[in-house]
Design a protein around this motif. Structure first.
Motif, PDB file in Angstrom:
ATOM      1  N   LYS A  51       0.853  -1.194   0.000  1.00  0.00           N
ATOM      2  CA  LYS A  51       0.000   0.000   0.000  1.00  0.00           C
ATOM      3  C   LYS A  51       0.883   1.235   0.000  1.00  0.00           C
ATOM      4  CE  LYS A  51      -3.563  -2.535   2.437  1.00  0.00           C
ATOM      5  NZ  LYS A  51      -4.419  -2.613   3.626  1.00  0.00           N
ATOM      6  N   PHE A  53       0.868   5.358   0.416  1.00  0.00           N
ATOM      7  CA  PHE A  53       0.036   6.392   1.045  1.00  0.00           C
ATOM      8  C   PHE A  53       0.654   7.777   0.919  1.00  0.00           C
ATOM      9  CE2 PHE A  53      -1.084   2.607   3.558  1.00  0.00           C
ATOM     10  CZ  PHE A  53      -2.463   2.683   3.547  1.00  0.00           C
ATOM     11  N   ASP A  54      -0.243   8.783   1.000  1.00  0.00           N
ATOM     12  CA  ASP A  54       0.186  10.151   1.239  1.00  0.00           C
ATOM     13  C   ASP A  54      -0.050  10.431   2.726  1.00  0.00           C
ATOM     14  OD1 ASP A  54      -2.520  10.832   1.679  1.00  0.00           O
ATOM     15  OD2 ASP A  54      -2.745  11.869  -0.230  1.00  0.00           O
ATOM     16  N   ASN A  56      -2.241  11.966   4.237  1.00  0.00           N
ATOM     17  CA  ASN A  56      -3.658  11.996   4.610  1.00  0.00           C
ATOM     18  C   ASN A  56      -4.305  10.618   4.593  1.00  0.00           C
ATOM     19  OD1 ASN A  56      -3.608  14.866   4.829  1.00  0.00           O
ATOM     20  ND2 ASN A  56      -3.687  14.965   2.595  1.00  0.00           N
ATOM     21  N   ASN A  57      -3.473   9.566   4.511  1.00  0.00           N
ATOM     22  CA  ASN A  57      -3.966   8.185   4.512  1.00  0.00           C
ATOM     23  C   ASN A  57      -4.714   7.832   3.229  1.00  0.00           C
ATOM     24  OD1 ASN A  57      -3.618   5.895   6.058  1.00  0.00           O
ATOM     25  ND2 ASN A  57      -5.586   6.051   7.069  1.00  0.00           N
ATOM     26  N   ASN A  58      -4.408   8.544   2.144  1.00  0.00           N
ATOM     27  CA  ASN A  58      -4.970   8.250   0.827  1.00  0.00           C
ATOM     28  C   ASN A  58      -3.848   7.708  -0.055  1.00  0.00           C
ATOM     29  OD1 ASN A  58      -7.531   9.388   1.493  1.00  0.00           O
ATOM     30  ND2 ASN A  58      -6.650  11.413   1.155  1.00  0.00           N
ATOM     31  N   GLU A  80      -7.552   2.175  -5.313  1.00  0.00           N
ATOM     32  CA  GLU A  80      -7.214   3.380  -4.572  1.00  0.00           C
ATOM     33  C   GLU A  80      -7.597   3.224  -3.106  1.00  0.00           C
ATOM     34  OE1 GLU A  80      -7.492   6.819  -7.895  1.00  0.00           O
ATOM     35  OE2 GLU A  80      -9.419   6.035  -7.232  1.00  0.00           O
ATOM     36  N   ILE A  81      -7.014   4.068  -2.284  1.00  0.00           N
ATOM     37  CA  ILE A  81      -7.300   4.078  -0.859  1.00  0.00           C
ATOM     38  C   ILE A  81      -7.712   5.502  -0.489  1.00  0.00           C
ATOM     39  CG2 ILE A  81      -6.390   3.694   1.465  1.00  0.00           C
ATOM     40  CD1 ILE A  81      -4.235   1.875   0.108  1.00  0.00           C
ATOM     41  N   TYR A  82      -8.902   5.632   0.114  1.00  0.00           N
ATOM     42  CA  TYR A  82      -9.389   6.927   0.591  1.00  0.00           C
ATOM     43  C   TYR A  82      -9.694   6.807   2.070  1.00  0.00           C
ATOM     44  CZ  TYR A  82      -9.925   8.117  -4.321  1.00  0.00           C
ATOM     45  OH  TYR A  82      -9.682   8.346  -5.653  1.00  0.00           O
ATOM     46  N   ASP A  83      -9.074   7.686   2.865  1.00  0.00           N
ATOM     47  CA  ASP A  83      -9.248   7.644   4.323  1.00  0.00           C
ATOM     48  C   ASP A  83      -8.996   6.237   4.862  1.00  0.00           C
ATOM     49  OD1 ASP A  83      -9.884  10.380   4.534  1.00  0.00           O
ATOM     50  OD2 ASP A  83     -11.967   9.961   4.014  1.00  0.00           O
ATOM     51  N   GLU A  86      -9.857   0.748   1.173  1.00  0.00           N
ATOM     52  CA  GLU A  86      -9.504   0.304  -0.175  1.00  0.00           C
ATOM     53  C   GLU A  86     -10.729   0.284  -1.084  1.00  0.00           C
ATOM     54  OE1 GLU A  86      -7.537  -3.472   0.027  1.00  0.00           O
ATOM     55  OE2 GLU A  86      -6.126  -2.764   1.549  1.00  0.00           O
TER      56      GLU A  86
END
Length: 142
Positions: A51, A53-54, A56-58, A80-83, A86
């Protein structure tokens, strides 16, 4: 899908370039070209999920398709991963390969990307900067 190719000559052996690409500390440095504060969680073991990440956990998650130490690392991007959640994407064969070719004076680092068209300009803008950082770190770090 768009096929993109990037290449840079680095005056350092493949082992050094490999370490710069995939060691946690230097990975965080060269990927600032894409997003400040980038990092990864997971293993680079073939077949495993990693995984990216940036701060911001995205980010995104990918499967390691190939890992030949000091020669080639290939990712298949899955979603993609948002907050921290997945979300699988229908990207098909969205891949990113890092190929290290030893030369008499060091290493040629080749990047081969198969990407959905919407990401093409991002990669074309950011990858040359990222490769410049990899080159600098590889040639100048102890």
């Amino acid at each position: 899908m768009q096929k993109l190719f990037f290449e840079i000559q680095i005056d350092a052996p493949p082992e050094k370039v490999w370490d710069v690409l995939w060691s946690d500390i230097t990975y965080r440095q060269w990927t600032t070209a894409f997003t400040e504060g980038s990092f990864y969680l997971g293993s680079f073991e073939e077949g495993s999920i990693i995984k990216f990440f940036d701060p911001n956990n995205n980010g995104m998650y990918s499967r390691i398709e190939k890992n030949i130490p000091h020669k080639e690392m290939k990712f298949l991007h899955l979603g993609e991963i948002y907050d921290g959640v997945e979300q699988e994407q229908a990207w098909g064969e969205a891949t990113e390969a890092y190929i290290l070719q030893e030369t008499e004076t060091g290493t040629i680092l080749k990047i081969e990307i198969n990407t959905p068209e919407e990401f093409q300009s991002f990669f074309e803008e950011k990858f040359p900067t990222a490769l410049g950082i990899v080159k600098n770190l590889s040639e100048n770090q102890l």
